[in-house]
Design a protein around this motif. Structure first.
Motif, PDB file in Angstrom:
ATOM      1  N   GLU A 202      -0.984  -8.257  18.980  1.00 56.45           N
ATOM      2  CA  GLU A 202      -0.913  -8.794  17.619  1.00 56.45           C
ATOM      3  C   GLU A 202      -2.098  -8.346  16.765  1.00 56.45           C
ATOM      4  O   GLU A 202      -1.951  -8.075  15.569  1.00 56.45           O
ATOM      5  CB  GLU A 202      -0.856 -10.320  17.680  1.00 56.45           C
ATOM      6  N   ASP A 203      -3.286  -8.263  17.380  1.00 49.99           N
ATOM      7  CA  ASP A 203      -4.477  -7.822  16.633  1.00 49.99           C
ATOM      8  C   ASP A 203      -4.304  -6.392  16.134  1.00 49.99           C
ATOM      9  O   ASP A 203      -4.652  -6.064  14.982  1.00 49.99           O
ATOM     10  CB  ASP A 203      -5.714  -7.916  17.522  1.00 49.99           C
ATOM     11  N   GLN A 204      -3.770  -5.532  16.999  1.00 42.18           N
ATOM     12  CA  GLN A 204      -3.556  -4.140  16.598  1.00 42.18           C
ATOM     13  C   GLN A 204      -2.543  -4.046  15.456  1.00 42.18           C
ATOM     14  O   GLN A 204      -2.712  -3.264  14.518  1.00 42.18           O
ATOM     15  CB  GLN A 204      -3.069  -3.324  17.796  1.00 42.18           C
ATOM     16  N   ILE A 205      -1.505  -4.857  15.540  1.00 41.18           N
ATOM     17  CA  ILE A 205      -0.490  -4.847  14.477  1.00 41.18           C
ATOM     18  C   ILE A 205      -1.084  -5.311  13.153  1.00 41.18           C
ATOM     19  O   ILE A 205      -0.841  -4.726  12.087  1.00 41.18           O
ATOM     20  CB  ILE A 205       0.698  -5.734  14.882  1.00 41.18           C
ATOM     21  N   LEU A 206      -1.951  -6.363  13.188  1.00 39.50           N
ATOM     22  CA  LEU A 206      -2.588  -6.870  11.965  1.00 39.50           C
ATOM     23  C   LEU A 206      -3.538  -5.841  11.365  1.00 39.50           C
ATOM     24  O   LEU A 206      -3.608  -5.673  10.138  1.00 39.50           O
ATOM     25  CB  LEU A 206      -3.335  -8.164  12.278  1.00 39.50           C
TER      26      LEU A 206
ATOM     27  N   LYS B 211      -3.326  -2.588  11.589  1.00 41.98           N
ATOM     28  CA  LYS B 211      -2.514  -1.540  10.957  1.00 41.98           C
ATOM     29  C   LYS B 211      -2.005  -1.985   9.599  1.00 41.98           C
ATOM     30  O   LYS B 211      -1.994  -1.233   8.622  1.00 41.98           O
ATOM     31  CB  LYS B 211      -1.337  -1.176  11.861  1.00 41.98           C
ATOM     32  N   LYS B 212      -1.588  -3.243   9.515  1.00 42.80           N
ATOM     33  CA  LYS B 212      -1.097  -3.763   8.240  1.00 42.80           C
ATOM     34  C   LYS B 212      -2.201  -3.791   7.187  1.00 42.80           C
ATOM     35  O   LYS B 212      -1.986  -3.461   6.012  1.00 42.80           O
ATOM     36  CB  LYS B 212      -0.534  -5.168   8.442  1.00 42.80           C
ATOM     37  N   LYS B 213      -3.432  -4.189   7.603  1.00 45.33           N
ATOM     38  CA  LYS B 213      -4.564  -4.220   6.667  1.00 45.33           C
ATOM     39  C   LYS B 213      -4.873  -2.834   6.124  1.00 45.33           C
ATOM     40  O   LYS B 213      -5.116  -2.640   4.931  1.00 45.33           O
ATOM     41  CB  LYS B 213      -5.792  -4.787   7.370  1.00 45.33           C
ATOM     42  N   LYS B 214      -4.873  -1.845   7.014  1.00 44.27           N
ATOM     43  CA  LYS B 214      -5.151  -0.469   6.588  1.00 44.27           C
ATOM     44  C   LYS B 214      -4.111   0.012   5.583  1.00 44.27           C
ATOM     45  O   LYS B 214      -4.431   0.653   4.581  1.00 44.27           O
ATOM     46  CB  LYS B 214      -5.173   0.455   7.799  1.00 44.27           C
ATOM     47  N   LYS B 215      -2.850  -0.309   5.842  1.00 42.56           N
ATOM     48  CA  LYS B 215      -1.791   0.090   4.914  1.00 42.56           C
ATOM     49  C   LYS B 215      -1.978  -0.578   3.562  1.00 42.56           C
ATOM     50  O   LYS B 215      -1.816   0.043   2.507  1.00 42.56           O
ATOM     51  CB  LYS B 215      -0.426  -0.282   5.492  1.00 42.56           C
ATOM     52  N   ASN B 216      -2.336  -1.863   3.578  1.00 46.36           N
ATOM     53  CA  ASN B 216      -2.530  -2.593   2.319  1.00 46.36           C
ATOM     54  C   ASN B 216      -3.709  -2.031   1.525  1.00 46.36           C
ATOM     55  O   ASN B 216      -3.659  -1.926   0.298  1.00 46.36           O
ATOM     56  CB  ASN B 216      -2.757  -4.078   2.608  1.00 46.36           C
ATOM     57  N   GLU B 217      -4.786  -1.678   2.249  1.00 48.24           N
ATOM     58  CA  GLU B 217      -5.944  -1.099   1.566  1.00 48.24           C
ATOM     59  C   GLU B 217      -5.590   0.221   0.899  1.00 48.24           C
ATOM     60  O   GLU B 217      -5.982   0.494  -0.233  1.00 48.24           O
ATOM     61  CB  GLU B 217      -7.084  -0.896   2.563  1.00 48.24           C
ATOM     62  N   LYS B 218      -4.855   1.064   1.593  1.00 49.23           N
ATOM     63  CA  LYS B 218      -4.454   2.351   1.023  1.00 49.23           C
ATOM     64  C   LYS B 218      -3.591   2.157  -0.210  1.00 49.23           C
ATOM     65  O   LYS B 218      -3.776   2.795  -1.237  1.00 49.23           O
ATOM     66  CB  LYS B 218      -3.703   3.171   2.061  1.00 49.23           C
ATOM     67  N   THR B 219      -2.646   1.268  -0.119  1.00 53.35           N
ATOM     68  CA  THR B 219      -1.767   1.015  -1.270  1.00 53.35           C
ATOM     69  C   THR B 219      -2.540   0.411  -2.426  1.00 53.35           C
ATOM     70  O   THR B 219      -2.290   0.713  -3.596  1.00 53.35           O
ATOM     71  CB  THR B 219      -0.629   0.065  -0.861  1.00 53.35           C
ATOM     72  N   GLY B 220      -3.567  -0.430  -2.137  1.00 55.91           N
ATOM     73  CA  GLY B 220      -4.385  -1.028  -3.200  1.00 55.91           C
ATOM     74  C   GLY B 220      -5.191   0.011  -3.942  1.00 55.91           C
ATOM     75  O   GLY B 220      -5.288  -0.004  -5.171  1.00 55.91           O
ATOM     76  N   LEU B 221      -5.810   0.962  -3.232  1.00 61.08           N
ATOM     77  CA  LEU B 221      -6.569   2.036  -3.868  1.00 61.08           C
ATOM     78  C   LEU B 221      -5.679   2.897  -4.742  1.00 61.08           C
ATOM     79  O   LEU B 221      -6.046   3.295  -5.851  1.00 61.08           O
ATOM     80  CB  LEU B 221      -7.240   2.899  -2.788  1.00 61.08           C
ATOM     81  N   HIS B 222      -4.534   3.189  -4.265  1.00 58.86           N
ATOM     82  CA  HIS B 222      -3.607   4.023  -5.025  1.00 58.86           C
ATOM     83  C   HIS B 222      -3.192   3.332  -6.319  1.00 58.86           C
ATOM     84  O   HIS B 222      -3.136   3.943  -7.391  1.00 58.86           O
ATOM     85  CB  HIS B 222      -2.372   4.325  -4.163  1.00 58.86           C
ATOM     86  N   ASP B 223      -2.961   2.020  -6.210  1.00 59.47           N
ATOM     87  CA  ASP B 223      -2.553   1.270  -7.409  1.00 59.47           C
ATOM     88  C   ASP B 223      -3.679   1.203  -8.431  1.00 59.47           C
ATOM     89  O   ASP B 223      -3.465   1.344  -9.638  1.00 59.47           O
ATOM     90  CB  ASP B 223      -2.138  -0.152  -7.016  1.00 59.47           C
ATOM     91  N   SER B 224      -4.954   0.988  -7.955  1.00 64.22           N
ATOM     92  CA  SER B 224      -6.090   0.916  -8.881  1.00 64.22           C
ATOM     93  C   SER B 224      -6.320   2.249  -9.573  1.00 64.22           C
ATOM     94  O   SER B 224      -6.614   2.322 -10.768  1.00 64.22           O
ATOM     95  CB  SER B 224      -7.343   0.482  -8.116  1.00 64.22           C
ATOM     96  N   GLY B 225      -6.186   3.358  -8.833  1.00 59.60           N
ATOM     97  CA  GLY B 225      -6.355   4.685  -9.432  1.00 59.60           C
ATOM     98  C   GLY B 225      -5.325   4.948 -10.501  1.00 59.60           C
ATOM     99  O   GLY B 225      -5.614   5.491 -11.570  1.00 59.60           O
ATOM    100  N   SER B 226      -4.119   4.563 -10.243  1.00 58.76           N
ATOM    101  CA  SER B 226      -3.051   4.778 -11.230  1.00 58.76           C
ATOM    102  C   SER B 226      -3.282   3.930 -12.471  1.00 58.76           C
ATOM    103  O   SER B 226      -3.015   4.352 -13.601  1.00 58.76           O
ATOM    104  CB  SER B 226      -1.702   4.450 -10.601  1.00 58.76           C
TER     105      SER B 226
END
Length: 244
Positions: free
Chosen positions: A208-212, A214-229
């Motif tokens: 479960e820790d590994q799954i969480l 991975k989800k955090k990393k995905k959210n961070e990437k999507t957040g940076l992309h949204d802020s740049g746009s």
């Protein structure tokens, strides 16, 4: 005058002949109607009753034709298991043909749900008749039904025999395989051999820790992309406001 008398006599004879012919035809038609057979069905047959006993009991009500009693399957299976030939047979149901259709109807109405009776010492004295008249039913229908049931029984027996053969072949094949394996074991041969250098990779399920993570990393990437746009959009709006 003589000619007239002769012609009159001839015509009178012809009329009589025609009347006699019509009467004979009507008699033949009536006899055919009377002779039209009727069949009654007996849903239960008392124990130890056979076709001769049934014919003797029903012949007092009218002239009988053919009688057929179907043997009880349970009795047949018992005799097959015991492997003994016995004269006494039990029957499950029966069909009786009366020569007259009218008599068959009357007998069915008269005897249905009534006591067989007869002599008190008779073994059928306390049994009850269960008779029903079968309208528009002919003896050929019964023979066709019996032939169909016989064919179905043969087909079922064939399938069961084929299934038993397949099971026996499969069993014998497994027995042969087991004997060969026993021989190999007796000679000291190994049935399964693994190399020492061979490595087996096993993929385990993620925690479960590994799954969480991975989800955090995905959210961070999507957040940076949204802020740049968002920044790019604000810059474009500012430039448009200056040059407009």
């Amino acid at each position: 005058m003589r000619d007239n008398l002769e012609s009159f006599c001839d015509s009178d004879q012809e009329d009589r002949m025609s009347l006699d012919g019509n009467e004979e035809k009507s008699k033949v038609v009536e006899e055919k109607k009377k002779r039209k057979p009727g069949i009654v069905y007996l849903s239960t047959i008392p124990k130890h009753m056979n076709a001769l006993c049934l014919r003797e009991l029903l012949s007092q009500y009218g002239e009988l034709g053919r009688v057929y009693l179907q043997e009880d399957i349970r009795d047949v299976n018992k005799r097959k298991l015991k492997k003994k030939k016995t004269n006494s047979r039990n029957y499950a149901e029966g069909w009786v043909e009366f020569k007259s259709k009218r008599v068959a109807k009357e007998v069915a109405q008269l005897l249905n749900n009534t006591q067989i009776g007869g002599r008190k010492k008779s073994r059928f004295y306390d049994y009850i008749w269960t008779i029903k008249y079968l309208p528009r039913f002919k003896w050929i229908h019964l023979s066709e039904r019996l032939a169909y049931e016989k064919a179905v029984h043969k087909q079922r027996m064939r399938t069961e025999i084929n299934q038993a053969k397949r099971e026996a072949d499969y069993f014998s094949l497994n027995v042969d395989k087991s004997e060969k394996l026993k021989k190999k074991l007796g000679k000291g041969q190994k049935l399964v051999s693994f190399d020492d250098n061979s490595q087996v990779t096993i993929h385990q399920r993620e925690t479960e820790d590994q799954i969480l993570e991975k989800k955090k990393k995905k959210n961070e990437k999507t957040g940076l992309h949204d802020s740049g746009s968002k920044n790019v959009n604000e810059r474009d709006e500012f430039l448009l406001s200056l040059f407009s």
